[in-house]
Design an enzyme around this catalytic site. Sequence first.
Site, PDB file in Angstrom:
ATOM      1  CB  VAL A 200      31.066  49.406  49.409  1.00  0.00           C
ATOM      2  CG1 VAL A 200      31.047  49.821  47.949  1.00  0.00           C
ATOM      3  CG2 VAL A 200      32.338  48.636  49.756  1.00  0.00           C
TER       4      VAL A 200
ATOM      5  CE1 TYR B 196      37.665  37.873  47.408  1.00  0.00           C
ATOM      6  CE2 TYR B 196      37.827  35.527  46.909  1.00  0.00           C
ATOM      7  CZ  TYR B 196      37.581  36.830  46.504  1.00  0.00           C
ATOM      8  OH  TYR B 196      37.247  37.077  45.195  1.00  0.00           O
ATOM      9  CB  ALA B 197      36.330  31.320  51.262  1.00  0.00           C
ATOM     10  CB  ALA B 198      33.806  33.593  55.414  1.00  0.00           C
ATOM     11  CB  ALA B 199      33.400  37.965  52.398  1.00  0.00           C
ATOM     12  CE  LYS B 200      34.214  38.294  46.671  1.00  0.00           C
ATOM     13  NZ  LYS B 200      33.566  39.499  46.078  1.00  0.00           N
TER      14      LYS B 200
ATOM     15  CB  SER C 273      34.924  34.271  44.793  1.00  0.00           C
ATOM     16  OG  SER C 273      36.033  33.391  44.627  1.00  0.00           O
TER      17      SER C 273
ATOM     18  CB  ILE D 286      39.880  36.760  37.197  1.00  0.00           C
ATOM     19  CG1 ILE D 286      38.549  35.992  37.221  1.00  0.00           C
ATOM     20  CG2 ILE D 286      39.962  37.688  35.993  1.00  0.00           C
ATOM     21  CD1 ILE D 286      38.290  35.107  36.031  1.00  0.00           C
TER      22      ILE D 286
ATOM     23  N   GLY E  16      32.681  49.292  42.220  1.00  0.00           N
ATOM     24  CA  GLY E  16      33.960  48.597  42.117  1.00  0.00           C
ATOM     25  C   GLY E  16      34.530  48.666  40.718  1.00  0.00           C
TER      26      GLY E  16
END
Length: 248
Positions: free
Chosen positions: A62, A154-158, A141, A187, A15
């Site tokens: 990935v 996104y929150a679930a993945a992190k 995150s 960020i 990344g």
Amino acid sequence: MSAPLLQGRRALVVGGGGEIGAAVAELFAVNGAAVVVADRPGTIASRTITASSRFETVDIDVTDQSSTRAAVAAATALLGGHVEIVVNSAGILEQVAVREMTLAQWQRTIDIDLTGTFLVAQAVLDPMLQAGWGRIINVGSQLGLLGGQTLAHYAAAKAGVIGFTKSLAREVASQGVLVNTIAPGPIDTEMTARVDEAWKKEKRADLPLGRFGTPAEVAPTALLLASDPGGNLYVGQTLGPNSGDVMP
């Protein structure tokens, strides 16, 4: 004068086409590591890495196990030895409410942000274990701890990245491989630039520091975790350069 913190180490930053990954790659190189950056084709050339140390690039998808393994093999060849430090920084961020989210949107985020972390870690693990030393640094995150309105996928993945990190750390720490998560707060990057201004305004107002961070302010946490002896006691931890958004 002391030696650079990563002198002689071999690192792969996945990344590295993104701002956080690029900042980590540059800081690692400045601190003596031989660095390979991996990202999707065409994304790395847009970044300027100013470090004078060795710096190479490889393509990676990935979400694909064959591509991931091929990228690790290519990095190993370029580095002249197995990957000793890997940073998993590949990720996407797309704002959408749960009731409007398509299965494809959910799955793509999980595939890149979570499954990609698993595939890279798995691909680098065996040589680290054989050598009795390695560092796997996953970028999560703070939303993996807090949740995020219109950012549930996104929150679930992190959150999954944090759980995966803790589990893998328990499996391999006794064999010299240390696995940890960096969970940045908001960020200022191209990715967060796509989030709507109302969300960002509200989030800034909630932050004790009153502002978002920069990639250069996140990279030193990766350097700490990668270094010896600085990172030696971090096992399954979640470190949060997050402007005070999460205070464990």
